[in-house]
Design a protein around this motif. Structure first.
Motif, PDB file in Angstrom:
ATOM      1  N   ILE A  29      32.123  27.668  35.730  1.00 43.78           N
ATOM      2  CA  ILE A  29      32.868  28.851  35.305  1.00 43.78           C
ATOM      3  C   ILE A  29      31.935  29.978  34.907  1.00 43.78           C
ATOM      4  O   ILE A  29      32.343  31.118  34.764  1.00 43.78           O
ATOM      5  N   CYS A  30      30.629  29.642  34.734  1.00 45.88           N
ATOM      6  CA  CYS A  30      29.681  30.672  34.339  1.00 45.88           C
ATOM      7  C   CYS A  30      29.183  31.491  35.521  1.00 45.88           C
ATOM      8  O   CYS A  30      28.403  32.414  35.356  1.00 45.88           O
ATOM      9  N   ASP A  31      29.603  31.134  36.765  1.00 46.37           N
ATOM     10  CA  ASP A  31      29.174  31.922  37.911  1.00 46.37           C
ATOM     11  C   ASP A  31      29.659  33.348  37.757  1.00 46.37           C
ATOM     12  O   ASP A  31      30.749  33.611  37.242  1.00 46.37           O
ATOM     13  N   SER A  32      28.851  34.287  38.279  1.00 48.23           N
ATOM     14  CA  SER A  32      29.182  35.698  38.120  1.00 48.23           C
ATOM     15  C   SER A  32      30.476  36.059  38.811  1.00 48.23           C
ATOM     16  O   SER A  32      31.170  36.989  38.411  1.00 48.23           O
ATOM     17  N   ASP A  33      30.848  35.348  39.892  1.00 54.87           N
ATOM     18  CA  ASP A  33      32.074  35.673  40.617  1.00 54.87           C
ATOM     19  C   ASP A  33      33.140  34.603  40.433  1.00 54.87           C
ATOM     20  O   ASP A  33      33.997  34.423  41.272  1.00 54.87           O
ATOM     21  N   ALA A  34      33.077  33.818  39.316  1.00 51.15           N
ATOM     22  CA  ALA A  34      34.032  32.737  39.112  1.00 51.15           C
ATOM     23  C   ALA A  34      35.408  33.263  38.718  1.00 51.15           C
ATOM     24  O   ALA A  34      36.414  32.597  38.943  1.00 51.15           O
ATOM     25  N   VAL A  35      35.489  34.434  38.090  1.00 52.67           N
ATOM     26  CA  VAL A  35      36.761  35.019  37.665  1.00 52.67           C
ATOM     27  C   VAL A  35      36.980  36.300  38.455  1.00 52.67           C
ATOM     28  O   VAL A  35      36.112  37.176  38.503  1.00 52.67           O
ATOM     29  N   LEU A  36      38.170  36.392  39.104  1.00 46.91           N
ATOM     30  CA  LEU A  36      38.489  37.526  39.966  1.00 46.91           C
ATOM     31  C   LEU A  36      39.659  38.311  39.385  1.00 46.91           C
ATOM     32  O   LEU A  36      40.562  37.733  38.767  1.00 46.91           O
ATOM     33  N   THR A  37      39.647  39.593  39.616  1.00 49.70           N
ATOM     34  CA  THR A  37      40.810  40.411  39.266  1.00 49.70           C
ATOM     35  C   THR A  37      41.928  40.113  40.255  1.00 49.70           C
ATOM     36  O   THR A  37      41.724  39.450  41.286  1.00 49.70           O
ATOM     37  N   ALA A  38      43.131  40.617  39.943  1.00 52.71           N
ATOM     38  CA  ALA A  38      44.268  40.374  40.833  1.00 52.71           C
ATOM     39  C   ALA A  38      44.011  40.960  42.216  1.00 52.71           C
ATOM     40  O   ALA A  38      44.353  40.350  43.234  1.00 52.71           O
ATOM     41  N   GLU A  39      43.390  42.126  42.261  1.00 47.53           N
ATOM     42  CA  GLU A  39      43.119  42.756  43.557  1.00 47.53           C
ATOM     43  C   GLU A  39      42.075  41.959  44.348  1.00 47.53           C
ATOM     44  O   GLU A  39      42.232  41.742  45.560  1.00 47.53           O
ATOM     45  N   ASP A  40      41.019  41.509  43.647  1.00 44.69           N
ATOM     46  CA  ASP A  40      39.999  40.710  44.328  1.00 44.69           C
ATOM     47  C   ASP A  40      40.566  39.380  44.787  1.00 44.69           C
ATOM     48  O   ASP A  40      40.207  38.871  45.865  1.00 44.69           O
ATOM     49  N   ALA A  41      41.446  38.785  43.979  1.00 45.98           N
ATOM     50  CA  ALA A  41      42.068  37.530  44.379  1.00 45.98           C
ATOM     51  C   ALA A  41      42.920  37.717  45.624  1.00 45.98           C
ATOM     52  O   ALA A  41      42.948  36.868  46.522  1.00 45.98           O
ATOM     53  N   ALA A  42      43.635  38.847  45.700  1.00 47.05           N
ATOM     54  CA  ALA A  42      44.441  39.125  46.896  1.00 47.05           C
ATOM     55  C   ALA A  42      43.553  39.274  48.121  1.00 47.05           C
ATOM     56  O   ALA A  42      43.875  38.763  49.211  1.00 47.05           O
ATOM     57  N   ASN A  43      42.420  39.962  47.967  1.00 49.99           N
ATOM     58  CA  ASN A  43      41.487  40.095  49.084  1.00 49.99           C
ATOM     59  C   ASN A  43      40.918  38.739  49.489  1.00 49.99           C
ATOM     60  O   ASN A  43      40.730  38.457  50.675  1.00 49.99           O
ATOM     61  N   PHE A  44      40.644  37.915  48.497  1.00 48.35           N
ATOM     62  CA  PHE A  44      40.109  36.579  48.789  1.00 48.35           C
ATOM     63  C   PHE A  44      41.097  35.750  49.594  1.00 48.35           C
ATOM     64  O   PHE A  44      40.725  35.035  50.529  1.00 48.35           O
ATOM     65  N   LEU A  45      42.377  35.839  49.233  1.00 53.16           N
ATOM     66  CA  LEU A  45      43.415  35.070  49.912  1.00 53.16           C
ATOM     67  C   LEU A  45      43.943  35.771  51.156  1.00 53.16           C
ATOM     68  O   LEU A  45      44.792  35.219  51.858  1.00 53.16           O
ATOM     69  N   LYS A  46      43.457  37.002  51.427  1.00 45.88           N
ATOM     70  CA  LYS A  46      43.951  37.786  52.544  1.00 45.88           C
ATOM     71  C   LYS A  46      45.447  38.060  52.420  1.00 45.88           C
ATOM     72  O   LYS A  46      46.213  37.963  53.385  1.00 45.88           O
ATOM     73  N   LEU A  47      45.852  38.388  51.210  1.00 45.38           N
ATOM     74  CA  LEU A  47      47.240  38.729  50.919  1.00 45.38           C
ATOM     75  C   LEU A  47      47.269  40.120  50.289  1.00 45.38           C
ATOM     76  O   LEU A  47      46.243  40.662  49.877  1.00 45.38           O
ATOM     77  N   SER A  48      48.467  40.691  50.207  1.00 43.41           N
ATOM     78  CA  SER A  48      48.599  41.969  49.518  1.00 43.41           C
ATOM     79  C   SER A  48      48.771  41.730  48.018  1.00 43.41           C
ATOM     80  O   SER A  48      49.297  40.692  47.597  1.00 43.41           O
ATOM     81  N   PRO A  49      48.331  42.670  47.170  1.00 47.34           N
ATOM     82  CA  PRO A  49      48.519  42.502  45.723  1.00 47.34           C
ATOM     83  C   PRO A  49      49.994  42.360  45.335  1.00 47.34           C
ATOM     84  O   PRO A  49      50.317  41.683  44.352  1.00 47.34           O
ATOM     85  N   ARG A  50      50.906  42.979  46.099  1.00 48.64           N
ATOM     86  CA  ARG A  50      52.337  42.859  45.789  1.00 48.64           C
ATOM     87  C   ARG A  50      52.828  41.431  45.967  1.00 48.64           C
ATOM     88  O   ARG A  50      53.706  40.964  45.220  1.00 48.64           O
ATOM     89  N   THR A  51      52.276  40.727  46.959  1.00 51.31           N
ATOM     90  CA  THR A  51      52.682  39.330  47.156  1.00 51.31           C
ATOM     91  C   THR A  51      52.311  38.487  45.948  1.00 51.31           C
ATOM     92  O   THR A  51      53.108  37.673  45.460  1.00 51.31           O
ATOM     93  N   LEU A  52      51.086  38.684  45.457  1.00 55.00           N
ATOM     94  CA  LEU A  52      50.671  37.936  44.276  1.00 55.00           C
ATOM     95  C   LEU A  52      51.531  38.314  43.061  1.00 55.00           C
ATOM     96  O   LEU A  52      51.895  37.460  42.246  1.00 55.00           O
ATOM     97  N   GLU A  53      51.862  39.590  42.948  1.00 52.04           N
ATOM     98  CA  GLU A  53      52.710  40.031  41.827  1.00 52.04           C
ATOM     99  C   GLU A  53      54.080  39.375  41.891  1.00 52.04           C
ATOM    100  O   GLU A  53      54.635  38.944  40.867  1.00 52.04           O
TER     101      GLU A  53
END
Length: 506
Positions: A29-53
């Motif tokens: 969990i100490c990795d620099s990229d271990a925690v993502l914002t909602a927008e970054d998580a959407a990009n990671f999953l190749k989804l839109s932020p509205r879908t995650l919302e």
């Protein structure tokens, strides 16, 4: 199940999916990229932020981290969630139900383990992923297998981080991930200049010439038009067959040429010209009987030193014998490298095929001077910076570029061959003198580490395999003599309890 008879050692983990691997080897969990914002998580999953919302409002989707009013996602939770979704869709784990970690002794170093990992690509289930890696030094089969399982999870995590790519090859819409666009893969002829500029250019001059001649004489005709991803064991075997059967070339030279192709393919994979999961071809080579090498006796070497006509030749002969130098290192030796007061010389350059190199043929190092070599060098003082100068004046730096084909080491080599004939020795060339000196020292019981230091070999295996031609009967006689020693199995006067007891069977 692990076999311990030297053959393949295989461990099957049963139903080992990404979830079980994640439980054993969770992300830090100490990795620099271990925690993502909602927008970054959407990009990671190749989804839109509205879908995650929407999923958050419905209580669906990957687990959410709530930090006050802020929403975040842990990358490890996203990886696990992806694995679960893919497993639910296909009724199986994203990694093959049986994660296979095959372990066997590494053929280049039998003390290390070669690990073969198989798993399924997390985003393309139809694409198997294979990785061959060498375990760190000191690991046995069990430890290497555990290490390989940890590396399998790291590989899976890496594949999840770039979902838009599969094995470094961009996919177009509607294109099969298992069959990327062939136009993006270069032929060996197209890639070879890149290989020369990126890898071969860093090697020594002699190695550069070897790669250039290998390409021009053998590789280009057989494999030049072939794409990198199509070069397999069958095509490499065709190259080997042509060299061995049609051209009647030696076993060692043929193997060197085939290894040049393998080096080029490994470099292509490191440069992204080949997919990471692509299996590189490996040929199986029959074990060859090592030819017997005749070495000069001590009396023969003394005769070789005695036939020197002048102080220059005596210095050359003693550098080859007492200094165990190569002929190219003699050609590159400068007076500033020699300290007669300290009885040492520093070997840091050599001449190879007419070109002065700023490194020795072997490892750079300091070699002590014997008393008679010091005396010979004191009596021989020509003008110029180099110890040996043809016609009294030679400096490679003063030659124009078009005249650097002058081969000084060849000139010295011809003089050594002539001296071998005068000394009534079989004319094998200057390097046989180095072989003979090291072999005679080994027969005298000199430590292998001292021989390695004198020969300036990077690896002990080189000293023992290529240069020390010992009589096996002599070694066996030494072993029998040690066995006959009454103290061979311990000190007979040792007190009971401080040494193991042995019982001799008669």
């Amino acid at each position: 199940m692990i076999a311990v008879d030297g053959g393949p050692q295989q461990v099957k983990g049963g139903a080992v999916g990404v979830r079980s691997i994640a439980r054993e080897r969770s992300l830090d969990i100490c990795d620099s990229d271990a925690v993502l914002t909602a927008e970054d998580a959407a990009n990671f999953l190749k989804l839109s932020p509205r879908t995650l919302e929407k999923w958050r409002s419905e209580g669906a989707g990957p687990p959410v981290l709530r930090m006050g009013r802020r929403i975040a996602y842990a990358r490890r939770d996203l990886v696990r969630w992806l694995a679960e979704q893919e497993a639910r869709g296909r009724k199986e784990s994203s990694v093959r139900d049986e994660l296979e970690v095959t372990c066997r002794p590494y053929f280049k170093d039998r003390t290390r383990q070669h690990v073969d990992i198989h798993l399924t690509h997390p985003l393309d289930p139809a694409q198997p992923v294979r990785r061959r890696i060498v375990a760190p030094v000191g690991m046995d089969a069990v430890a290497a297998t555990e290490w390989g399982r940890a590396e399998a999870f790291k590989l899976y995590r890496e594949l999840c981080r770039e979902p838009a790519k599969v094995d470094n090859v961009e996919r177009k819409e509607g294109e099969s991930p298992k069959h990327p666009n062939h136009n993006t893969v270069k032929t060996l002829a197209e890639f070879w200049p890149q290989f020369l500029a990126g890898h071969v250019a860093e090697l020594k001059h002699s190695s550069k010439l070897n790669y250039e001649s290998a390409w021009a004489l053998h590789i280009r005709e057989v494999l030049g038009p072939i794409r990198l991803d199509e070069i397999d064991e069958k095509l490499l075997s065709r190259l080997r067959k042509r060299m061995r059967q049609e051209l009647n070339l030696s076993y060692s030279y043929t193997r060197q040429i085939c290894e040049s192709v393998s080096v080029a393919l490994r470099y292509a994979q490191s440069e992204g010209e080949l997919p990471k999961g692509h299996d590189l071809p490996e040929l199986t080579w029959a074990k060859q009987r090592k030819p017997k090498v005749e070495v000069y006796s001590r009396e023969g070497l003394e005769r070789f030193i005695a036939v020197a006509k002048n102080e220059e030749e005596r210095a050359l002969h003693l550098l080859l014998t007492d200094g165990a130098l190569r002929i190219g290192e003699c050609a590159g030796l400068m007076w500033k490298d020699i300290s007669l007061s300290e009885h040492t010389m520093e070997v840091t350059r050599c001449v190879s095929r007419g070109v002065l190199q700023d490194t020795a043929k072997g490892e750079d190092g300091v070699v002590p001077l014997s008393p008679r070599l010091v005396e010979a060098l004191r009596g021989y003082r020509p003008r110029g910076d180099f110890v040996f100068v043809p016609d009294g004046e030679y400096s490679p730096h003063s030659f124009p570029r078009e005249r650097r084909e002058y081969v000084l080491e060849g000139t010295l080599g011809m003089r050594v061959r002539r001296a071998q004939g005068l000394a009534r020795l079989a004319v094998y060339g200057p390097h046989r003198i180095r072989h003979s000196v090291l072999t005679l020292l080994a027969r005298m019981g000199v430590s292998p580490y001292a021989l390695q230091a004198l020969a300036r070999h990077a690896r002990m295996a080189t000293t023992m395999k290529y240069y020390i031609h010992l009589n096996q009967g002599e070694l066996a006689a030494q072993a029998v003599a040690a066995l006959a020693d009454p103290d061979a199995f311990g000190n007979a006067k040792a007190t009971r309890g401080n040494t193991p007891e042995f019982t001799l069977l008669t």
